[in-house]
Design a protein around this motif. Structure first.
Motif, PDB file in Angstrom:
ATOM      1  N   MET A   1       0.856  -1.169  -0.135  1.00 59.23           N
ATOM      2  CA  MET A   1      -0.104   0.079  -0.010  1.00 59.23           C
ATOM      3  C   MET A   1       0.723   1.181  -0.054  1.00 59.23           C
ATOM      4  N   ARG A   2       0.570   2.077  -0.846  1.00 59.17           N
ATOM      5  CA  ARG A   2       1.548   3.457  -0.992  1.00 59.17           C
ATOM      6  C   ARG A   2       0.692   4.293  -0.176  1.00 59.17           C
ATOM      7  N   LEU A   3       1.752   5.158   0.585  1.00 59.87           N
ATOM      8  CA  LEU A   3       1.590   5.983   1.782  1.00 59.87           C
ATOM      9  C   LEU A   3       1.043   7.345   1.064  1.00 59.87           C
ATOM     10  N   PRO A   4       0.158   8.076   1.714  1.00 59.61           N
ATOM     11  CA  PRO A   4      -0.255   9.254   1.143  1.00 59.61           C
ATOM     12  C   PRO A   4       0.958  10.317   1.119  1.00 59.61           C
ATOM     13  N   ARG A   5       1.274  11.419   0.116  1.00 60.54           N
ATOM     14  CA  ARG A   5       2.366  11.815  -0.045  1.00 60.54           C
ATOM     15  C   ARG A   5       1.904  13.414   0.117  1.00 60.54           C
ATOM     16  N   PHE A   6       2.932  14.230   0.633  1.00 59.73           N
ATOM     17  CA  PHE A   6       2.494  15.670   0.668  1.00 59.73           C
ATOM     18  C   PHE A   6       4.046  16.406   0.494  1.00 59.73           C
ATOM     19  N   HIS A   7       3.690  17.595  -0.016  1.00 64.75           N
ATOM     20  CA  HIS A   7       5.221  18.323  -0.528  1.00 64.75           C
ATOM     21  C   HIS A   7       5.190  19.412   0.551  1.00 64.75           C
ATOM     22  N   LEU A   8       6.504  19.111   0.984  1.00 63.01           N
ATOM     23  CA  LEU A   8       7.119  20.166   2.060  1.00 63.01           C
ATOM     24  C   LEU A   8       8.449  20.732   1.441  1.00 63.01           C
ATOM     25  N   PRO A   9       8.620  21.704   1.364  1.00 60.13           N
ATOM     26  CA  PRO A   9       9.905  22.152   0.538  1.00 60.13           C
ATOM     27  C   PRO A   9      11.431  21.947   1.521  1.00 60.13           C
ATOM     28  N   THR A  10      11.464  22.016   2.861  1.00 59.97           N
ATOM     29  CA  THR A  10      12.316  21.833   3.312  1.00 59.97           C
ATOM     30  C   THR A  10      12.433  20.527   4.226  1.00 59.97           C
ATOM     31  N   LEU A  11      12.985  19.628   4.017  1.00 58.38           N
ATOM     32  CA  LEU A  11      12.910  18.256   4.807  1.00 58.38           C
ATOM     33  C   LEU A  11      14.316  18.049   5.685  1.00 58.38           C
ATOM     34  N   ARG A  12      13.994  18.217   6.900  1.00 61.15           N
ATOM     35  CA  ARG A  12      15.060  18.089   8.253  1.00 61.15           C
ATOM     36  C   ARG A  12      14.567  17.016   8.835  1.00 61.15           C
ATOM     37  N   GLU A  13      15.180  16.132   9.694  1.00 61.02           N
ATOM     38  CA  GLU A  13      14.782  15.150  10.653  1.00 61.02           C
ATOM     39  C   GLU A  13      14.313  16.121  11.849  1.00 61.02           C
TER      40      GLU A  13
END
Lengths: 239, 239
Positions: B1-13
């Motif tokens: 099952m694919r997870l729902p995806r969202f756009h977030l311009p800056t990815l940091r832990e």
């Protein structure tokens, strides 16, 4: 300026008549009147010039002046066996694939199909295919087959035909690997599963029947996008 | 099952937040709640796993757990310079070309353009591109450029780039003749004119600027179909 085009299954020099949707389109949508020049296509590669000679509700009489001999449909014949997507995506699929030269549509029923594809679907698809032929100048009307179980379609591949299984898995071969082989075939049957994907059993059955798993894009394509991309790639080898 | 995806311009832990359309899509359309697993993409090739940690109107807080390094956009970068078609055909164009991997959209103003392509069009196209990236698993968000006069775009071709003029005339080269050359380019600028076609002057100016007249199909394609077919053919060479 391109002339408006209409479908008339039998083209003979002399008098002819548009009826049904074609008469409606000529008289009520485009409001063509006596003397208007049009183009006719028979859906099997034949084309003629014509002039409107009489218009009344539901009937448009035409004088057919020149019938050009019909040519064979170019190869490979692309047969799109597709689990129908939902709603308006069906129209995008049929319109775009007709413009790009698909020879036939075969609606598929699969385990995870949401749309079942009965007579109404077949009629809608035939109408959209016809409208696209009118618009894009294509003289071969694609065939729209009755919906069928996918297992029956897998076993239908003709001798000399090529069968591709649209497959989003990363180990499926990219277009550069399969498109040249397909160009040499008379017929390419392209299998496109539903949004939810093929079941494991369906995938195995297709491969057992001779289908080659084929990737169409780096991304996971929607049903209609896969059908359109396959048609663009397979009809793009023309000289 | 694919997870729902969202756009977030800056990815940091660590902690992050969805806002605007992305928050609305998560909280109100998909009705995701605390603890839901999602996937994030930064639009430049980066991707991360995340869990929703808090939901309130217009804001969705997330805990970002693993950031995968971003990769370069695959070549050739397909830049679609297109005279926008009317209404819903624009959405089909942007959605399908994004799924198929187009790198950028450049709305064109031409002599026979019906749709002029201002700020609202640019915003719509960017939103449709984002929605398609969410859906198809693509981590590179295509750039949507501001509308420009076609003459300015013709002269913009970069060194090492390839420029194709979508051309329905019968003497234009078929895909089999130009697609291999294009695969070797870093960037391919595809010029697609309006429904009414290029003017003679526009066509000549594009060719003077280095554009190769290219046929995409035996039929005369609609604007959006030409853009989709070109993208399918140009991104179909991946290994």
């Amino acid at each position: 300026m391109r002339l408006p085009r209409f479908h008339l299954p039998t083209l003979r020099e002399g008098d002819g008549e548009l009826t049904g949707d074609e008469a409606h389109h000529a008289a009520s949508v485009l409001r063509l009147r006596i003397g208007a020049r049009i183009e006719l296509f028979d859906g099997r590669g034949g084309r003629a010039a014509a002039t409107i000679s009489h218009v009344r509700r539901g009937h448009v009489a035409v004088t057919i002046e020149g019938v050009a001999p019909s040519g064979p449909q170019p190869t490979p014949h692309v047969i799109l066996a597709v689990a129908p997507p939902k709603g308006p995506r069906q129209q995008v699929l049929v319109e775009k694939c007709t413009e790009l030269g698909a020879a036939a549509f075969q609606p598929l029923r699969t385990e995870r199909s949401v749309v079942k594809g009965g007579d109404a679907l077949q009629q809608h698809w035939q109408r959209w295919a016809l409208e696209a032929c009118r618009q894009c100048g294509r003289d071969h009307l694609p065939e729209v087959r009755a919906g069928a179980e996918c297992a029956a379609v897998f076993d239908e591949r003709r001798a000399g035909g090529f069968m591709l299984l649209a497959d989003p898995s990363p180990d499926a071969a990219p277009p550069s690997a399969w498109v040249k082989d397909a160009f040499g075939a008379v017929e390419v049957l392209v299998l496109v599963g539903p949004e939810g994907g093929w079941t494991h059993e369906e995938r195995e059955a297709a491969i057992r029947a001779g289908a080659a798993p084929a990737s169409l894009s780096r991304q996971v394509l929607r049903v209609e996008t896969a059908a359109i991309a396959a048609t663009a790639l397979l009809t793009g080898g023309f000289a």
